[in-house]
Structures are given as structure tokens and as C-alpha cells.
Scaffold this motif. Sequence first.
Motif, PDB file in Angstrom:
ATOM      1  N   ARG A 175       1.144   1.915 -39.977  1.00 47.73           N
ATOM      2  CA  ARG A 175       2.244   2.119 -40.933  1.00 47.73           C
ATOM      3  C   ARG A 175       2.748   0.797 -41.502  1.00 47.73           C
ATOM      4  N   GLU A 233       0.268   6.734 -33.723  1.00 47.00           N
ATOM      5  CA  GLU A 233       1.349   6.320 -34.617  1.00 47.00           C
ATOM      6  C   GLU A 233       2.529   7.253 -34.455  1.00 47.00           C
ATOM      7  N   SER A 238       5.256   9.797 -35.679  1.00 50.13           N
ATOM      8  CA  SER A 238       4.997  10.853 -36.638  1.00 50.13           C
ATOM      9  C   SER A 238       6.236  11.724 -36.832  1.00 50.13           C
ATOM     10  N   ARG A 239       6.027  13.001 -37.162  1.00 56.06           N
ATOM     11  CA  ARG A 239       7.136  13.907 -37.484  1.00 56.06           C
ATOM     12  C   ARG A 239       7.366  14.900 -36.354  1.00 56.06           C
ATOM     13  N   ASP A 284       3.209  12.553 -42.807  1.00 53.89           N
ATOM     14  CA  ASP A 284       3.223  13.444 -41.656  1.00 53.89           C
ATOM     15  C   ASP A 284       1.802  13.653 -41.126  1.00 53.89           C
ATOM     16  N   GLN A 285       1.687  14.392 -40.035  1.00 53.02           N
ATOM     17  CA  GLN A 285       0.422  14.529 -39.329  1.00 53.02           C
ATOM     18  C   GLN A 285      -0.700  15.055 -40.224  1.00 53.02           C
ATOM     19  N   ASN A 309      -0.211  16.047 -30.947  1.00 54.81           N
ATOM     20  CA  ASN A 309       1.176  15.590 -30.924  1.00 54.81           C
ATOM     21  C   ASN A 309       1.595  15.198 -29.513  1.00 54.81           C
ATOM     22  N   ALA A 347       1.826  10.824 -32.653  1.00 53.99           N
ATOM     23  CA  ALA A 347       0.619  11.643 -32.760  1.00 53.99           C
ATOM     24  C   ALA A 347      -0.609  10.761 -32.607  1.00 53.99           C
ATOM     25  N   HIS A 350      -4.400  10.492 -33.689  1.00 52.88           N
ATOM     26  CA  HIS A 350      -5.363  10.959 -34.689  1.00 52.88           C
ATOM     27  C   HIS A 350      -6.752  10.457 -34.322  1.00 52.88           C
TER      28      HIS A 350
END
Length: 252
Positions: free
Chosen positions: A145, A171, A173-174, A218-219, A238, A245, A247
Motif C-alpha cells: 500500500r 496487507e 484490508s476491509r 478492498d479484498q 481474511n 488479508a 492474498h
Amino acid sequence: MSETSATFGFKDVDPKEKAGLVRGVFDSVASKYDVMNDLMSAGVHRLWKDAVAARLNPQPGETILDIAGGTGDMAHRYAKMARAAQERRGGDDATVHVIDYNAEMIAAGIARGYPPEVCWAVGDAQRLPLPDACADAYSITFGIRNVTDVQAALFEARRVLKPGGRFICLEFSRPTSSAVRSAYDLWSFKAIPQIGEWVAKDRESYQYLVESIRRFPDQRTFADMIRKAGFKTVGFSNFTGGVAAMHTGRAL
């Protein structure tokens, strides 16, 4: 963010300025970075990182890239796991390259000591000083980010991975529920900058870090960006209700 601007916290800035602004943040917080991570997450970041290392599953003889690797938190895990596998079944030493844009973070990592498998370099995630298809695995943890052009960094990750190479990104996340989101917002905007002021003597840098999380995709949006970079079998998991999260993808 548009083609002519980049995000810096809640601000939009000239893309040419962002790298210098982010460098200033991490120059300021480098000496307290590890302590602050524990305080900000109540130590939970260690569990997240352990899960990422287990998923990456480092093996003897592999070349592993720890991009935006900072003080080497993940590199220590990867080296330890690869060495344990080597002791069980033999093979060559793994090599873990920590590459970070910030020399102060690298210096802090070197000062804490590091395993023989780990080597260090200052470099840009958007323009890695590495040849094509040179790595078995690529990891970036709480760093993407802060990159000026996230999509460019993802394309670069795909470039340096061998066919079949593993991509993994941890990272913030939401949060997936309103209750978690409300509690997280309260902690982030009220507590974290204050802790930064008390411990690191730098409220503004931690205000930026909190804001930068809110501006990150977001994811599902980020997963689409990973696919756009050419990765296959893309997915995410998540942690702590979506506060962070993991990835993943493959260079197939």
C-alpha cells in the motif's frame, strides 16, 4: 487515485512526490518499527505473519524475495523454515533477499542480526534490481500500500517469478462486519496515532499509516489487480475479521 495523482494517506499527491514522502515516514519510525507493530496489533501481527510463512512454505535451495521486507521479520521466518526442511531431507541452502526502498529500515534489520540465508538490498518494488524469472517465491508484507503504483509492483512481481512461482501478500484490508469495522476505526484513528506519539515521538507518521490503510483497495478489488498482473489461482484469506488479508497467486 488517478493517473496524475497518487495516494498519501487521505491526500492525493504528485506520483513523483510519494516515494520521498513515504521514505520520510519510514526514516522516522525505523528504530521503533518492530515495537510499534506489537503495540498497534497487541501482538496479533505475529500470528498473521506465521500463517503467511506457513502458506509460503519455504524449501531448501529456493530463492525467496521478501519485498518491502523492512527489518526482516518475514525473512527470519522464511530462513528458519527452509533450514528446518533442509535438516530433515537435505538440499542446498535457501536464499532470502530482503529488498526495501528505505535504507534506514534495512539498517535496523541488519542491526538486529540475521540468519546466513538472508541478504539485504535497497530497491524499489516497481523496478526490482533482478533478472526475469529468478525467484521461486515473492512475498510482500504490509508494504504494497506504500508503493506509488501498486499495479506496476504487481506486474514486477510476476516478471521476477519463475514459472510456477508463488506470490503472497499480507496487507491490511476491509473488516467484513460493521461491529469489527467500528471497533477497528476507533482503535486506528484514536489509539494508534497517540501510541505513535508516545513511543516513536511521531504522531504524523502513524496518522499516515492509518489513513493509507483506508485508501487501499478492498479484498476483491485487490484480487482483481493481482489477476490483471498475470497471476493465476488467485485467492485471499481474511484474518481477524478482515482487518488484514493474505492474498495468493501463482505465476503459471
